[in-house]
Motif scaffolding. Structure first.
Motif, short mmCIF file in Angstrom:
data_model
loop_
_atom_site.label_atom_id
_atom_site.label_comp_id
_atom_site.label_asym_id
_atom_site.label_seq_id
_atom_site.Cartn_x
_atom_site.Cartn_y
_atom_site.Cartn_z
N ILE A 61 1.13 -1.67 0.22
CA ILE A 61 0.24 0.32 -0.52
C ILE A 61 0.64 1.31 0.14
CG2 ILE A 61 -1.46 1.41 0.93
CD1 ILE A 61 -2.72 -1.44 2.79
N LEU A 62 0.68 2.10 -0.87
CA LEU A 62 1.22 3.57 -0.17
C LEU A 62 0.80 4.60 -0.18
CD1 LEU A 62 3.31 3.77 -4.35
CD2 LEU A 62 4.24 3.34 -2.12
N VAL A 63 1.28 5.09 0.91
CA VAL A 63 0.16 6.30 1.70
C VAL A 63 0.94 7.48 1.88
CG1 VAL A 63 -0.77 4.24 2.71
CG2 VAL A 63 1.13 5.24 4.11
N ASP A 64 0.18 8.10 2.25
CA ASP A 64 1.01 9.92 2.43
C ASP A 64 0.84 10.22 3.65
OD1 ASP A 64 0.08 11.20 -0.64
OD2 ASP A 64 -2.01 10.37 0.02
N GLY A 65 0.66 9.20 4.54
CA GLY A 65 0.69 9.26 5.88
C GLY A 65 0.92 7.89 6.82
N VAL A 66 1.27 7.90 8.30
CA VAL A 66 1.16 6.52 8.79
C VAL A 66 1.02 6.85 10.01
CG1 VAL A 66 1.82 4.44 9.39
CG2 VAL A 66 2.45 5.19 6.77
N ILE A 67 0.06 6.55 11.08
CA ILE A 67 0.20 6.29 12.67
C ILE A 67 0.06 4.99 12.85
CG2 ILE A 67 -1.60 7.00 14.54
CD1 ILE A 67 -2.70 9.12 13.08
N VAL A 68 1.28 5.20 13.36
CA VAL A 68 2.04 3.54 14.11
C VAL A 68 1.39 3.05 15.50
CG1 VAL A 68 3.73 1.79 14.21
CG2 VAL A 68 3.85 3.18 12.40
#
Length: 482
Positions: free
Chosen positions: A280-287
């Motif tokens: 998955i290509l994303v612009d932002g991530v919250i882990v």
């Protein structure tokens, strides 16, 4: 309305516990409010959402397998519940009384105390928990000058300096060890109870600081019998909150039983490689996953340094009895002195605090086991754990009946220990990640607070930061977790 680009952005939230669910909910809420072109995907490695907030409902019983209640002094849970239209489901206990077990002796925690620290002297002086010399030493907090030590320090060392050894061992240590499942001499003051240092520095005394806080609080914020801020829960169990959050995530793609195996930069985006062979290509991530999962996702040394944060394995053991089989006991909560030879760290008679969780005539008792240096009991079989706890019950409460049912819920590596220097280590790891991945955030109980309200706050704050990065969003939350 804020003018934003028409280019659609995508944010992934990794982890479907209370932090991740809150982050996804807030992202969705703000996207709707400001008409942001935003896609949200929530990725959870297990088959269910909610993390440790699990409620078993059966035959009229409501049994929480993880956290069974919460304290919400700043109204964080209440605010979220109102947004979810479940504020009427929150109930507050008015029938709670706390005891300390020292050897075979049960002593009530004096009334008008917070974490064992007295805010009124008459009930404290009448208590038999501490000798007269120990009481006199504890009140020396009123005259001992504030410490001039800079930087982080041991929570245990701080309270011993203020109140003396006997008071800490008899009262403060059992209560705090029960909350944090750790050794107070190894825990960080800055990352666990920075308010104690603030009281000392601003008021010249922890006792004076607490008394001032009580006077300035809203009426009803404190209960005399429980000796602390009010304790609350959801009438249908703690999973009421996670179910309500999940039901609201109608604009969010939810992937369950899917794990993120690696995170790598790809041009101006971030690539998530999943265990189902997709990306998955994303612009932002919250882990928002447990710490031991986070450190496996990155190669950066500063992030992998978080592996040094110890995480205790704990368990909740719920036992159901016929109520008339229990010996009469006037309390609801029992915390265990570290010097006592018992298997559990604390016991809660849940049916006394929350009568609606069990049919009439039945008792629900939660035992909490596992702490720093003493986690072997969690690895025993269910029957062996039950046997060990019943032996403890026989000694403390005179119980000679077998439970009708025992439910053991193990939580592996679930209690991060905020040891000295924790805040600096977390900051270094987050700063490193932010340089490499400007639109990535770490959130959850491994970083800035283990309580449900603080996990909710971290989820909201992380979502707010990403919206600011991607859409020039006006920040709504501050980066404060005191």
């Amino acid at each position: 309305m804020i003018d934003v680009t028409e280019q659609k952005r995508k944010i992934a939230v990794i982890g479907g516990g209370i932090t991740g669910l809150t982050a996804a909910f807030y992202l969705q809420e703000q996207a709707r409010l400001h008409h942001y072109p935003l896609e949200i995907v929530l990725i959870e490695g297990s088959h269910r959402l909610g993390g440790k907030l699990q409620t078993l409902r059966k035959d009229g019983f409501i049994i929480d397998r993880g956290p069974s209640s919460f304290r919400d002094p700043k109204g964080i849970v209440a605010q979220l519940a109102k947004q979810l239209n479940i504020e009427d489901e929150i109930v507050t206990t008015t029938n709670a009384k706390t005891f300390i077990a020292i050897d075979k002796d049960l002593q009530q925690v004096p009334q008008n105390t917070i974490m064992g620290i007295p805010t009124k002297f008459k009930p404290f002086m009448a208590s038999e928990l501490v000798s007269w010399s120990g009481k006199v030493r504890a009140t020396a907090d009123l005259i001992i000058p504030p410490s001039k030590v800079d930087g982080d320090r041991s929570l245990g060392k701080f309270v011993r300096r203020r109140f003396g050894e006997e008071f800490v061992q008899s009262l403060i240590e059992p209560l705090l060890s029960g909350v944090y499942s750790g050794d107070i001499d190894e825990l960080s003051l800055q990352s666990t109870l920075p308010s104690l240092l603030r009281y000392e520095q601003q008021r010249g005394s922890v006792i004076r600081g607490m008394r001032h806080e009580m006077k300035s609080s809203e009426p009803g914020d404190f209960t005399v019998r429980h000796n602390s801020k009010n304790v609350q829960k959801f009438r249908g169990g703690m999973s009421t909150l996670t179910h309500a959050l999940t039901d609201e995530l109608t604009d969010c793609e939810i992937l369950k039983s899917v794990k993120v195996q690696s995170i790598t930069p790809f041009q101006d985006k971030t690539c998530l490689s999943l265990n189902n062979k997709s990306t998955i290509l994303v612009d932002g991530v919250i882990v928002a996953t447990p710490l031991h999962m986070v450190t496996n996702l990155f190669e950066e040394e500063e992030v992998r340094q978080l592996q040094t944060v110890p995480c205790n394995t704990v368990a909740t053991v719920t036992m159901i009895f016929k109520e008339d089989s229990l010996q009469s006991f006037d309390g609801t909560d029992v915390y265990i002195s570290r010097n006592s030879d018992y298997s559990f760290t604390s016991v809660t008679f849940e049916h006394k605090k929350w009568p609606f969780i069990a049919p009439e005539g039945y008792a629900v008792v939660n035992c909490y086991i596992g702490r720093t240096g003493d986690t072997a009991i969690v690895d025993l079989s269910d029957s062996e754990i039950e046997k060990a706890l019943l032996e403890d019950f026989q000694q403390l409460f005179g119980l000679d009946q077998l439970p009708l049912e025992t439910i053991v819920s193990r939580w592996k590596d679930s209690m991060p220990q905020y040891t000295i220097g924790h805040a600096d280590r977390v900051k270094k790891a987050k700063d490193t990640l932010r340089k490499l991945y400007p639109t990535m955030r770490l959130a959850g109980n491994s970083y800035n607070g283990i309580s449900i309200p603080k996990c909710i706050k971290q989820g909201k704050h992380s979502a707010d930061q990403l919206l600011c990065e991607l859409f020039e969003h006006t920040p709504q939350f501050t980066n404060s977790f005191d």
